[in-house]
Design a protein around this motif. Structure first.
Motif, PDB file in Angstrom:
ATOM      1  N   TYR A  87      26.352  36.283   7.484  1.00  0.00           N
ATOM      2  CA  TYR A  87      26.766  36.021   6.101  1.00  0.00           C
ATOM      3  C   TYR A  87      28.231  35.623   6.169  1.00  0.00           C
ATOM      4  O   TYR A  87      29.131  36.461   6.124  1.00  0.00           O
ATOM      5  N   ASP A  88      28.480  34.323   6.301  1.00  0.00           N
ATOM      6  CA  ASP A  88      29.832  33.829   6.507  1.00  0.00           C
ATOM      7  C   ASP A  88      30.265  32.926   5.367  1.00  0.00           C
ATOM      8  O   ASP A  88      29.449  32.320   4.680  1.00  0.00           O
ATOM      9  N   LEU A  89      31.576  32.825   5.208  1.00  0.00           N
ATOM     10  CA  LEU A  89      32.154  32.001   4.163  1.00  0.00           C
ATOM     11  C   LEU A  89      31.966  30.531   4.488  1.00  0.00           C
ATOM     12  O   LEU A  89      32.200  30.098   5.607  1.00  0.00           O
ATOM     13  N   LEU A  90      31.528  29.758   3.500  1.00  0.00           N
ATOM     14  CA  LEU A  90      31.387  28.311   3.670  1.00  0.00           C
ATOM     15  C   LEU A  90      32.734  27.638   3.420  1.00  0.00           C
ATOM     16  O   LEU A  90      33.630  28.239   2.838  1.00  0.00           O
ATOM     17  N   PRO A  91      32.881  26.370   3.823  1.00  0.00           N
ATOM     18  CA  PRO A  91      34.171  25.681   3.612  1.00  0.00           C
ATOM     19  C   PRO A  91      34.556  25.619   2.142  1.00  0.00           C
ATOM     20  O   PRO A  91      33.702  25.689   1.259  1.00  0.00           O
ATOM     21  N   SER A  92      35.837  25.448   1.894  1.00  0.00           N
ATOM     22  CA  SER A  92      36.323  25.277   0.532  1.00  0.00           C
ATOM     23  C   SER A  92      35.955  23.875   0.044  1.00  0.00           C
ATOM     24  O   SER A  92      35.799  22.945   0.832  1.00  0.00           O
ATOM     25  N   PHE A  93      35.817  23.722  -1.283  1.00  0.00           N
ATOM     26  CA  PHE A  93      35.474  22.413  -1.846  1.00  0.00           C
ATOM     27  C   PHE A  93      36.529  21.359  -1.517  1.00  0.00           C
ATOM     28  O   PHE A  93      36.213  20.193  -1.347  1.00  0.00           O
ATOM     29  N   ARG A  94      37.772  21.777  -1.423  1.00  0.00           N
ATOM     30  CA  ARG A  94      38.817  20.783  -1.152  1.00  0.00           C
ATOM     31  C   ARG A  94      38.843  20.341   0.309  1.00  0.00           C
ATOM     32  O   ARG A  94      39.546  19.389   0.653  1.00  0.00           O
ATOM     33  N   ASP A  95      38.071  21.037   1.154  1.00  0.00           N
ATOM     34  CA  ASP A  95      38.034  20.679   2.577  1.00  0.00           C
ATOM     35  C   ASP A  95      36.888  19.738   2.921  1.00  0.00           C
ATOM     36  O   ASP A  95      36.683  19.427   4.097  1.00  0.00           O
ATOM     37  N   VAL A  96      36.107  19.324   1.909  1.00  0.00           N
ATOM     38  CA  VAL A  96      34.988  18.414   2.195  1.00  0.00           C
ATOM     39  C   VAL A  96      35.129  17.167   1.322  1.00  0.00           C
ATOM     40  O   VAL A  96      35.741  17.217   0.246  1.00  0.00           O
ATOM     41  N   PRO A  97      34.591  16.029   1.752  1.00  0.00           N
ATOM     42  CA  PRO A  97      34.666  14.812   0.929  1.00  0.00           C
ATOM     43  C   PRO A  97      33.857  14.959  -0.354  1.00  0.00           C
ATOM     44  O   PRO A  97      32.947  15.785  -0.442  1.00  0.00           O
ATOM     45  N   SER A  98      34.185  14.140  -1.353  1.00  0.00           N
ATOM     46  CA  SER A  98      33.534  14.219  -2.665  1.00  0.00           C
ATOM     47  C   SER A  98      32.019  14.087  -2.577  1.00  0.00           C
ATOM     48  O   SER A  98      31.280  14.733  -3.317  1.00  0.00           O
ATOM     49  N   SER A  99      31.544  13.265  -1.638  1.00  0.00           N
ATOM     50  CA  SER A  99      30.101  13.037  -1.509  1.00  0.00           C
ATOM     51  C   SER A  99      29.357  14.291  -1.067  1.00  0.00           C
ATOM     52  O   SER A  99      28.156  14.416  -1.255  1.00  0.00           O
ATOM     53  N   GLU A 100      30.085  15.242  -0.460  1.00  0.00           N
ATOM     54  CA  GLU A 100      29.450  16.456   0.067  1.00  0.00           C
ATOM     55  C   GLU A 100      29.578  17.651  -0.889  1.00  0.00           C
ATOM     56  O   GLU A 100      28.996  18.704  -0.657  1.00  0.00           O
ATOM     57  N   LYS A 101      30.375  17.492  -1.948  1.00  0.00           N
ATOM     58  CA  LYS A 101      30.693  18.654  -2.786  1.00  0.00           C
ATOM     59  C   LYS A 101      29.472  19.236  -3.492  1.00  0.00           C
ATOM     60  O   LYS A 101      29.325  20.446  -3.598  1.00  0.00           O
ATOM     61  N   GLN A 102      28.569  18.381  -3.977  1.00  0.00           N
ATOM     62  CA  GLN A 102      27.396  18.904  -4.670  1.00  0.00           C
ATOM     63  C   GLN A 102      26.496  19.697  -3.726  1.00  0.00           C
ATOM     64  O   GLN A 102      26.003  20.769  -4.086  1.00  0.00           O
ATOM     65  N   ASN A 103      26.309  19.169  -2.499  1.00  0.00           N
ATOM     66  CA  ASN A 103      25.498  19.905  -1.508  1.00  0.00           C
ATOM     67  C   ASN A 103      26.143  21.247  -1.175  1.00  0.00           C
ATOM     68  O   ASN A 103      25.460  22.266  -1.038  1.00  0.00           O
TER      69      ASN A 103
END
Length: 467
Positions: A87-103
Motif C-alpha cells: 500500500y504505497d503512495l502514488l505520484p503527485s498530480f503535478r509529477d505526471v503529464p496532463s494526459s495521465e492525470k485522469q488515469n
C-alpha cells in the motif's frame, strides 16, 4: 507533501459568509462560492493533522502498479495486520503529464477504497497516513478540475465515497448508563475515531457535488435514489461533525439534482414518521429540519397539497416526542415559514399545537408559548378569530400556572404589538376567558414579577374598554 496540499487549498471564509447557508431558498448557494464548508478544509484539517509524513515526501519514483494489483480482500488483509500487502503512495498530480492525470485520479480513488480500522490507534499507521495524503490530493484535484467528469470517473468517485462513508452506525456505549439516563444537551457528543479520513471524504463529496464540472444528467445515474437513502441514513450518526457535513451535502444535492427533490422530501418524511411513531430516537432530526427550513422557504405559491399534508402529518406531530428541546428551534422555524407562506394555515397550526400541548412539562410549555408568539405574529385577523376561543382557554391555564416562567411567558404575549392588536379587536370574546386567571394572579400569585405583569395586562384592557 501534506503542507503543500493544504497550502494550495483556500482559506476559511469569514463567519458572516457562513451564517445563512440554509436560510435563503431551495436552490443551492452559487457554485462560484464552492467554498462554504468546503473552502474551510485547510483550517479544519490543520488542527486535526497528527500525521507523520516522514518517509513519504518523495513520490516521483513510485509507480501505479500497486493500485491495480490490490485484491478485493485487501481490506481484510490490511486490517488483519498482514504486512505483505503493498500500500504505497502514488505520484503527485503535478509529477505526471496532463494526459495521465485522469488515469492517476482513478488509481488514487481505487486505492482510497481501502478502509482501515481506527479502533486500534497503533494499527496500519503508515497506510493510514498514505491514504489521508491521497484523499487530500483528490480533494485538490476535484476543486481545480477544468473539464467535465466522465462517466468512468463518476462511477469510481461514487464507489470510493460509498466504500468509506456507507457503514452501519452501531450506537457506542455510554459508560453503562441507560439511554434514558442521559441528557443529550449536557453529555459530550461521541466522536468517530475514523474522522481523520471521513472528514476528507465528506469534503471530497461536497466539492464533487458543488463542482460545475459535475454534469447533473450524467451524475444522477450514480448519485441515485439508493445513494441518497444511504446518505440520509448517516444522519443518525452520533458525531455532530459528520451531521454538519451531511446537512451541507444534502442541501447542495437537493439544489443541484432537481429530479431527486420529491424523493428526498418523501424519504425525510419517512424518517420523521419512524421517529415520531416508533423509535423517538434519532440524532439528526435538527439537521434534517434545518435543511427543510431552506426547502420550505423556496416553495412556490400556491402551496401544493403534498406540502400541506407534510406540515399536518409530519411537522406538527414532531411536537410530541420527549426530546423536542433537541430540535425545537429548527422545527419552529419550519412551521412559521409555512404560516408566512400561506396565512390560512395559521388556524391549522395553532390547533395542532393545542393538540400536543404539554400538561406536566413546564420547560416544554415555555417553548410552545415562544413558538405560538412567532405563529401569531404571522396570523391575520380572519384566521385568529377561528381559533381564538380554544387558544385563549389554553393561555388562561398558562396565566394561572404556579410555575412562574410559564405564567410570565404567557403574559409577555401582550408585549407584541401585532398580538395585542388582535386581542384588542376581539376583547369581548377573549377577556371573559382570561379574566379569572388575571384576577387570581393579581391577588395571590407567589411571584412578584407575575403579579406586576398581570396588573399591566389588566390596565391595557381597562384603557381600551373601561366597562
Amino acid at each position: 507533501m501534506i503542507k503543500q496540499i493544504l497550502g494550495r487549498l483556500p482559506r476559511k471564509p469569514s463567519k458572516s459568509s457562513e451564517n445563512r447557508e440554509f436560510g435563503g431558498s431551495s436552490a443551492p448557494p452559487n457554485t462560484s462560492s464552492s467554498a462554504r464548508s468546503s473552502d474551510s478544509l485547510s483550517s479544519r484539517l490543520v488542527n486535526s493533522d497528527n500525521m507523520s509524513s516522514a518517509g513519504h515526501n518523495s513520490t516521483s519514483n513510485l509507480g501505479y502498479s500497486n493500485a491495480n494489483k490490490l485484491p478485493q480482500a485487501v481490506n481484510q488483509k490490511l486490517n488483519g495486520d498482514s504486512a505483505t500487502v503493498p500500500y504505497d503512495l502514488l505520484p503527485s498530480f503535478r509529477d505526471v503529464p496532463s494526459s495521465e492525470k485522469q488515469n492517476l485520479f482513478i488509481r488514487k480513488l481505487n486505492l482510497c477504497c481501502v478502509v482501515f480500522d481506527f479502533t486500534d490507534p497503533t494499527k496500519n499507521l503508515k497506510e493510514k497516513d498514505i491514504k489521508r495524503q491521497m484523499l487530500l490530493e483528490l480533494v485538490d484535484y476535484v476543486t481545480s478540475a477544468n473539464a467535465k467528469f466522465t462517466e468512468t470517473v463518476m462511477q469510481e468517485v461514487v464507489k470510493m465515497i460509498s466504500a468509506n462513508l456507507f457503514r452501519s452506525l452501531t450506537p457506542q456505549p455510554r459508560e453503562n448508563k441507560g439511554l434514558e439516563a442521559f441528557d443529550l444537551e449536557e453529555e459530550e457528543p461521541l466522536m468517530d475515531p475514523a474522522w481523520p479520513h471521513l472528514q476528507i471524504v465528506y469534503e471530497f463529496l461536497l466539492r464533487f457535488v458543488a463542482s460545475p464540472e459535475t454534469d447533473t444528467k450524467l451524475a444522477k445515474r450514480f448519485i441515485d435514489h439508493s445513494f441518497v437513502l444511504k446518505l440520509l441514513d448517516l444522519f443518525d450518526s452520533e458525531d455532530p461533525r459528520e451531521r454538519e457535513y451531511l446537512k451541507t451535502i444534502l442541501h447542495r444535492t437537493y439544489g443541484k439534482f432537481m429530479v431527486h427533490r420529491p424523493f428526498i422530501r418523501k424519504a425525510i418524511n419517512n424518517i420523521f414518521f419512524r421517529f415520531i411513531f416508533e423509535t423517538e430516537k434519532h440524532n439528526g432530526i435538527a439537521e434534517l429540519l434545518e435543511v427543510l427550513g431552506s426547502i420550505i422557504n423556496g416553495f412556490a405559491l400556491p402551496l401544493k397539497e403534498e406540502h400541506k399534508l407534510f406540515l399536518v402529518r409530519a411537522l406538527i406531530p414532531l411536537h410530541k416526542p420527549k426530546c423536542l428541546p433537541m430540535y425545537h428551534q429548527q422545527l419552529s422555524y419550519c412551521i412559521t415559514q409555512f404560516v408566512e407562506k400561506d396565512c390560512k394555515l395559521a388556524d391549522t397550526v395553532i390547533r395542532g399545537l393545542l393538540k400536543y400541548w404539554p400538561i406536566t412539562n413546564s420547560s416544554k410549555e415555555v417553548m410552545f408559548l415562544s413558538e405560538l408568539e412567532e405563529i401569531l405574529e404571522a396570523t391575520q385577523p380572519a384566521e385568529f378569530e377561528r381559533c381564538m376561543v380554544p387558544l385563549f382557554r389554553q393561555i388562561a391555564r398558562c396565566l394561572s400556572s404556579s410555575h412562574f416562567q410559564v405564567a410570565e411567558r404567557a403574559l409577555y404575549l401582550w408585549n407584541n404589538d401585532h398580538i395585542e392588536n388582535l386581542i384588542r379587536q376581539n376583547r369581548k370574546v377573549i377577556l371573559p376567558i382570561i379574566f379569572p386567571a388575571l384576577e387570581k394572579n393579581g391577588r395571590n400569585h407567589w411571584n412578584q414579577v407575575v403579579q406586576n405583569l398581570t396588573l399591566t395586562v389588566r390596565k391595557i384592557f381597562s384603557d381600551v374598554d373601561q366597562s
